[in-house]
Motif scaffolding. Structure first.
Motif, PDB file in Angstrom:
ATOM      1  N   ALA A  40       0.786  -1.189  -0.016  1.00  0.00           N
ATOM      2  CA  ALA A  40      -0.058   0.044  -0.007  1.00  0.00           C
ATOM      3  C   ALA A  40       0.896   1.293   0.173  1.00  0.00           C
ATOM      4  O   ALA A  40       2.116   1.326   0.589  1.00  0.00           O
ATOM      5  CB  ALA A  40      -0.856   0.062   1.092  1.00  0.00           C
ATOM      6  N   TYR A  41       0.388   2.257  -0.539  1.00  0.00           N
ATOM      7  CA  TYR A  41       1.066   3.431  -0.568  1.00  0.00           C
ATOM      8  C   TYR A  41       0.277   4.734  -0.562  1.00  0.00           C
ATOM      9  O   TYR A  41      -0.945   4.767  -0.982  1.00  0.00           O
ATOM     10  CB  TYR A  41       2.094   3.651  -1.818  1.00  0.00           C
ATOM     11  CG  TYR A  41       1.429   3.627  -3.251  1.00  0.00           C
ATOM     12  CD1 TYR A  41       1.073   4.898  -3.740  1.00  0.00           C
ATOM     13  CD2 TYR A  41       1.401   2.425  -3.764  1.00  0.00           C
ATOM     14  CE1 TYR A  41       0.723   4.950  -5.007  1.00  0.00           C
ATOM     15  CE2 TYR A  41       0.815   2.405  -5.181  1.00  0.00           C
ATOM     16  CZ  TYR A  41       0.520   3.612  -5.817  1.00  0.00           C
ATOM     17  OH  TYR A  41      -0.120   3.591  -7.006  1.00  0.00           O
ATOM     18  N   THR A  42       0.882   5.875  -0.158  1.00  0.00           N
ATOM     19  CA  THR A  42      -0.019   7.010   0.066  1.00  0.00           C
ATOM     20  C   THR A  42       0.190   7.780  -1.464  1.00  0.00           C
ATOM     21  O   THR A  42       1.043   7.847  -1.953  1.00  0.00           O
ATOM     22  CB  THR A  42       0.532   8.030   1.290  1.00  0.00           C
ATOM     23  OG1 THR A  42       1.827   8.370   0.881  1.00  0.00           O
ATOM     24  CG2 THR A  42       0.318   7.319   2.577  1.00  0.00           C
ATOM     25  N   SER A  60      -1.444  -7.559   5.608  1.00  0.00           N
ATOM     26  CA  SER A  60      -2.782  -7.797   4.848  1.00  0.00           C
ATOM     27  C   SER A  60      -3.052  -6.259   4.441  1.00  0.00           C
ATOM     28  O   SER A  60      -2.508  -5.222   5.056  1.00  0.00           O
ATOM     29  CB  SER A  60      -3.855  -7.933   6.049  1.00  0.00           C
ATOM     30  OG  SER A  60      -4.118  -6.998   6.753  1.00  0.00           O
ATOM     31  N   THR A  61      -3.759  -6.165   3.580  1.00  0.00           N
ATOM     32  CA  THR A  61      -3.988  -4.688   2.841  1.00  0.00           C
ATOM     33  C   THR A  61      -4.926  -3.863   3.974  1.00  0.00           C
ATOM     34  O   THR A  61      -4.567  -2.544   3.990  1.00  0.00           O
ATOM     35  CB  THR A  61      -4.611  -4.670   1.560  1.00  0.00           C
ATOM     36  OG1 THR A  61      -6.095  -5.468   1.677  1.00  0.00           O
ATOM     37  CG2 THR A  61      -3.823  -5.193   0.556  1.00  0.00           C
ATOM     38  N   ALA A  62      -5.808  -4.458   4.954  1.00  0.00           N
ATOM     39  CA  ALA A  62      -6.412  -3.954   5.813  1.00  0.00           C
ATOM     40  C   ALA A  62      -5.599  -3.307   6.813  1.00  0.00           C
ATOM     41  O   ALA A  62      -5.609  -1.970   7.186  1.00  0.00           O
ATOM     42  CB  ALA A  62      -7.261  -4.506   6.454  1.00  0.00           C
ATOM     43  N   LEU A  63      -4.386  -3.836   7.260  1.00  0.00           N
ATOM     44  CA  LEU A  63      -3.459  -3.426   8.321  1.00  0.00           C
ATOM     45  C   LEU A  63      -2.402  -2.456   7.615  1.00  0.00           C
ATOM     46  O   LEU A  63      -2.084  -1.322   8.316  1.00  0.00           O
ATOM     47  CB  LEU A  63      -2.585  -4.768   8.811  1.00  0.00           C
ATOM     48  CG  LEU A  63      -1.602  -4.450   9.871  1.00  0.00           C
ATOM     49  CD1 LEU A  63      -2.168  -3.598  11.089  1.00  0.00           C
ATOM     50  CD2 LEU A  63      -0.989  -5.699  10.411  1.00  0.00           C
ATOM     51  N   PHE A  90       3.323   2.576  15.557  1.00  0.00           N
ATOM     52  CA  PHE A  90       2.443   1.877  14.747  1.00  0.00           C
ATOM     53  C   PHE A  90       1.832   0.494  15.098  1.00  0.00           C
ATOM     54  O   PHE A  90       0.782  -0.001  14.877  1.00  0.00           O
ATOM     55  CB  PHE A  90       3.202   2.062  13.503  1.00  0.00           C
ATOM     56  CG  PHE A  90       3.520   3.350  12.877  1.00  0.00           C
ATOM     57  CD1 PHE A  90       2.474   4.024  12.014  1.00  0.00           C
ATOM     58  CD2 PHE A  90       4.817   3.902  13.170  1.00  0.00           C
ATOM     59  CE1 PHE A  90       2.662   5.248  11.729  1.00  0.00           C
ATOM     60  CE2 PHE A  90       5.117   5.428  12.625  1.00  0.00           C
ATOM     61  CZ  PHE A  90       4.152   6.074  11.977  1.00  0.00           C
ATOM     62  N   ILE A  91       2.808  -0.317  15.515  1.00  0.00           N
ATOM     63  CA  ILE A  91       2.571  -1.689  15.932  1.00  0.00           C
ATOM     64  C   ILE A  91       2.559  -1.775  17.293  1.00  0.00           C
ATOM     65  O   ILE A  91       3.952  -1.739  17.805  1.00  0.00           O
ATOM     66  CB  ILE A  91       3.355  -2.567  14.865  1.00  0.00           C
ATOM     67  CG1 ILE A  91       3.078  -2.293  13.355  1.00  0.00           C
ATOM     68  CG2 ILE A  91       3.016  -4.253  15.457  1.00  0.00           C
ATOM     69  CD1 ILE A  91       3.779  -3.225  12.574  1.00  0.00           C
ATOM     70  N   LYS A  92       1.927  -2.497  18.176  1.00  0.00           N
ATOM     71  CA  LYS A  92       2.084  -2.626  19.510  1.00  0.00           C
ATOM     72  C   LYS A  92       3.247  -3.644  19.913  1.00  0.00           C
ATOM     73  O   LYS A  92       3.211  -4.740  19.224  1.00  0.00           O
ATOM     74  CB  LYS A  92       0.772  -3.024  20.285  1.00  0.00           C
ATOM     75  CG  LYS A  92       0.805  -3.198  21.701  1.00  0.00           C
ATOM     76  CD  LYS A  92      -0.408  -3.648  22.251  1.00  0.00           C
ATOM     77  CE  LYS A  92      -0.636  -3.786  23.770  1.00  0.00           C
ATOM     78  NZ  LYS A  92      -1.976  -4.004  24.369  1.00  0.00           N
TER      79      LYS A  92
END
Length: 244
Positions: A40-42, A60-63, A90-92
């Motif tokens: 994914a990218y902005t 996953s694309t959702a994450l 960002f990630i626990k």
């Protein structure tokens, strides 16, 4: 008047701009296939905040969408994300890092962003996540099963395949003797073939490492994305590649 390429895509320039104006960026999500990981990218962080765009792979694309939305929120609030810094937001329980993306990768992975900006000359950071140890892909001991989930876009511009450089591939003596590579096959079992003839004679077969093929013809790097069971071809050595 020049026609806008985004007029013929699944998303229009106006829709992308509306998302940027409303949320700070637009996020492109790309699902995995039988060979390439998801990513994914902005689009819009550079336009709105003069901040690097962000790309990330392998979850996953959702994450991935959630991670990029979190990054956009930080940037919207005035933060600047930088390469080489550990971020715990960002990630626990797991830090992430950012890499400065080589612009040559923009055409490989960020086509819609290129079209939106009408150039590939904008900065991008790659968000890289660790394994469970936690180690990053460039660190010794990183989980080898995850090695090709995240291509590292600050390096290896001359070798873009999701394989080890020394993986064995099939070719023929004709290619090794100087005939151009015109036909490429990525078999269902993952094996690669690089030939000068559409149907080479088995008696001419040779086994070499994939890196040797990229040194013979750097243009085969353009086929890094060729999915399992697919093929690519061209009429002559300077022609563009076509693929299934």
């Amino acid at each position: 008047m020049t026609q806008d390429p985004l007029d013929h895509g699944p998303i229009t320039r106006e829709e992308i701009q509306n998302k940027i104006d409303q949320y700070g960026c637009y996020i492109v999500l790309v699902e995995p296939d039988n060979y390439l990981p998801s990513y994914a990218y902005t689009i819009g962080l550079y336009q709105k905040f003069k901040h690097a765009e962000i790309i990330s792979f392998g979850l996953s694309t959702a994450l991935l969408g959630d991670l990029l939305n979190s990054a956009c929120a930080l940037i919207t609030s005035g933060s600047t994300l930088n390469a080489g810094v550990l971020y715990d937001e960002f990630i626990k329980n797991y830090p992430v890092q950012f890499l400065d993306v080589d612009k040559s990768y923009h055409s490989d992975y960020m086509a819609i962003c290129n079209i939106f900006y009408r150039t590939d000359n904008y900065p991008t950071l790659q968000m890289v996540w660790p394994d469970k140890q936690p180690l990053f892909p460039w660190e010794a001991g990183f989980n080898s099963d995850w090695k090709f989930k995240q291509p590292l876009l600050d390096r290896n511009t001359d070798f873009k395949f999701y394989e080890e450089k020394n993986v064995a591939v099939f070719t023929t003596r004709h290619v090794l003797e100087g005939k151009p590579i015109l036909y490429v096959y990525h078999n269902d079992d993952g094996a690669w073939q690089f030939h000068s003839e559409q149907e080479p004679d088995l008696k001419d077969s040779k086994l070499v490492c994939l890196e040797e093929i990229t040194k013979i013809d750097l243009s085969v790097n353009e086929l890094y994305h060729l999915s399992l069971g697919k093929r690519a071809w061209r009429e002559a050595v300077n022609d563009p590649w076509d693929w299934e």
